[in-house]
Design an enzyme around this catalytic site. Structure first.
Site, mmCIF file in Angstrom:
data_model
loop_
_atom_site.group_PDB
_atom_site.id
_atom_site.type_symbol
_atom_site.label_atom_id
_atom_site.label_comp_id
_atom_site.label_asym_id
_atom_site.label_seq_id
_atom_site.Cartn_x
_atom_site.Cartn_y
_atom_site.Cartn_z
ATOM 1 N N SER A 1 0.851 -1.182 0.000
ATOM 2 C CA SER A 1 0.000 0.000 0.000
ATOM 3 C C SER A 1 0.886 1.231 0.000
ATOM 4 O O SER A 1 2.085 1.158 0.256
ATOM 5 C CB SER A 1 -0.917 -0.004 1.218
ATOM 6 O OG SER A 1 -0.297 0.686 2.277
ATOM 7 N N LYS A 2 0.250 2.357 -0.274
ATOM 8 C CA LYS A 2 0.988 3.619 -0.318
ATOM 9 C C LYS A 2 1.715 3.874 0.992
ATOM 10 O O LYS A 2 2.685 4.618 1.026
ATOM 11 C CB LYS A 2 0.021 4.773 -0.575
ATOM 12 C CG LYS A 2 -0.360 4.933 -2.027
ATOM 13 C CD LYS A 2 -1.028 6.281 -2.242
ATOM 14 C CE LYS A 2 -1.268 6.513 -3.730
ATOM 15 N NZ LYS A 2 -1.714 7.861 -4.032
ATOM 16 N N ARG A 3 1.208 3.270 2.067
ATOM 17 C CA ARG A 3 1.824 3.536 3.375
ATOM 18 C C ARG A 3 3.091 2.722 3.607
ATOM 19 O O ARG A 3 3.880 3.055 4.467
ATOM 20 C CB ARG A 3 0.815 3.251 4.494
ATOM 21 C CG ARG A 3 -0.259 4.307 4.627
ATOM 22 C CD ARG A 3 -1.197 3.983 5.777
ATOM 23 N NE ARG A 3 -1.780 2.659 5.609
ATOM 24 C CZ ARG A 3 -2.841 2.406 4.835
ATOM 25 N NH1 ARG A 3 -3.427 3.403 4.203
ATOM 26 N NH2 ARG A 3 -3.316 1.196 4.702
#
Ligand code: GLU
Length: 496
Positions: A255-257
């Site tokens: 994920s982007k995180r």
């Protein structure tokens, strides 16, 4: 063949995006086609100019050049959807006029109520088509109530089958795809409309994108079929290929995180664009069973979308680094020096305008010593820092000092100092071989130490670290005076 990359400019560019861009680019290049770079910024609440700039920068850094699109222009511009409102308004009007789309006045509460009822009765819970065939009088009555309509596309009642370039034949049953919104009540057109509109007008023949968008494909195909009727675009439906998910270190989708997902980190960490591209290509594709390392021209030569594996691909940062190291080793010496210069500037070892003549000569002499010893370009900066740093700023790594420069270590340093002073005083040349001979004689033969124990303390005192380029070359390049000064500093530091 025309492919495209059309990210939305929100947040930082990430690995999944770049993998999509790479595959679309390589596919077009392999077939001698065109590659379009468009920006899908129709959501003013999330899109930012900063994110747009970062996307353009990252594409340039990666070297994924585009034939048409933002910054470079082309015959089908503008290439930012925020500048194409009139195009979408025109297409929507033509869809309505031809009976492919309609105004729907349902309120959120009404929709919710009918959805719940449908669920309770086990019927499909998508839009039930209630406002499909309103008369002009009914529409006028809703408007008089102050209701603002959304525009919905009228899904033909049929199953949707297409052959995905990665996954083969896929069918969505008619019951799963209901009339969908293409323009919000506030007049804003949605992705489901703007994306196929632009693909049609820009002549895109092959759409490669993430698997998460698979469920929007039947709706988009239905739009293309309507476009063919009303003369928007070339009258054909592109082929679709949905690329596998990229998984992170856990068993979850990257994920982007996740820190490894942020593309902006790779350049400062010391990745070469070609190393990162090579690794990203392996997220779903391979050039051959027994081969992980290839150049980008080799990838372009070999890339076929049909060879992409539909199974999720796991992102492995260690492997990504190892492949980067392989690409560093593939660089010529002059090329390596060129690639290192910006990192020496960033580390403050070179002035912003670049190295002096002497600094460049020293880098040219030392880069070969570390060429095969790193996975990231920043490691060269760390290994060579001792040569480029001002003597006043030279520091020894405290942990390495604690391990190597104890009383026994300092005895070794003292003996090394004496041997190097004698070498300098003699007529012998200050050369790698001469230095090695003098230090071996004094430390290995003289003190009876094993080479590892003999040279460890000298390495730490002279280079500041236990990880360094080869020791004797390092001492030669550092020169007699600076070497002896560092040995003295080590002795003095320990003396208190
Ligand atoms: N703007 C869309 C996204 O960023 C592009 C989807 C597509 O490639 O069709 O997900």
């Amino acid at each position: 063949m025309v492919t495209r990359f059309c990210p939305s400019p929100t947040g930082n560019p990430h690995v999944g995006m770049a993998r999509t861009a790479l595959f679309s680019w390589a596919y077009a290049r392999h077939h001698g086609g065109r590659f379009v770079f468009r920006i899908e910024d129709t959501d003013a609440s999330r899109d930012t100019q900063e994110s747009y700039d970062l996307l353009v920068d990252v594409m340039r850094w990666l070297g994924l050049d585009w034939d048409e699109g933002v910054e470079v222009g082309g015959p089908n511009g503008p290439y930012r959807q925020s500048e194409r409102a009139d195009v979408y308004a025109d297409v929507v009007q033509r869809l309505i006029d031809a009976g492919f789309a309609y105004k729907a006045y349902d309120t959120a509460e009404e929709l919710e109520e009918r959805r719940n009822a449908a669920r309770a009765e086990g019927r499909p819970s998508g839009y039930d088509g209630l406002h499909r065939d309103l008369t002009p009088e009914q529409q006028a009555a809703f408007e008089a109530e102050g209701r603002a309509p959304v525009i919905r596309f009228k899904m033909p009642a049929k199953d949707w089958t297409f052959t995905d370039l990665v996954r083969g034949e896929i069918t969505f049953g008619a019951e799963n795809v209901q009339d969908f919104v293409i323009v919000r009540a506030n007049g804003q057109p949605l992705y489901t409309l703007t994306n196929p509109t632009d693909d049609a007008l820009m002549g895109i023949t092959h759409v490669l994108r993430g698997e998460d968008l698979l469920s929007s494909t039947p709706r988009q195909i239905a739009l293309y079929e309507a476009f063919a009727e009303i003369g928007v675009g070339g009258g054909f439906t592109p082929e679709f290929g949905h690329l596998p998910f990229v998984m992170g270190s856990g068993n979850a989708k990257l994920s982007k995180r996740d820190p490894e997902s942020n593309l902006l980190d790779y350049r400062p960490k010391g990745f070469l664009p070609e190393g990162l591209l090579n690794y990203m290509a392996l997220l779903g594709w391979s050039i051959a069973d027994d081969r992980d390392v290839f150049t980008i021209p080799e990838m372009v030569e070999a890339f076929e979308i049909g060879d992409v594996n539909g199974n999720p691909a796991r992102f492995d940062l260690k492997k990504c680094e190892a492949i980067n190291g392989d690409h560093i080793r593939l660089l010529s010496e002059p090329e390596l020096v060129e690639r290192l210069v910006p990192y020496f500037v960033d580390a403050g070892l070179f002035a912003p305008e670049g190295p002096t003549v002497d600094q460049r000569a020293l880098l040219e002499a030392t880069a070969p010593l570390v060429h095969t010893r790193m996975a990231l370009l920043t490691e060269a900066v760390e290994m060579l820092r001792f040569l480029f740093v001002d003597d006043a700023d030279f520091v020894v790594d405290p942990e390495d000092a604690a391990k190597q420069l104890d009383a026994g270590g300092l005895d070794v340093v003292r003996a090394a100092r004496q041997a190097l002073q004698e070498l300098h005083a003699s007529a012998a040349e200050w050369s790698t071989a001469g230095i090695e001979g003098a230090l071996r004689a004094a430390l290995v033969d003289g003190l009876g130490l094993k080479p590892r124990l003999a040279f460890g303390p000298v390495r730490v005192a002279v280079t500041g670290s236990r990880v360094s380029p080869p020791l004797f070359e390092s001492i030669e390049l550092l020169g007699h005076a600076r070497t002896v000064a560092r040995l003295d500093a080590a002795l003095a530091g320990a003396g208190g």
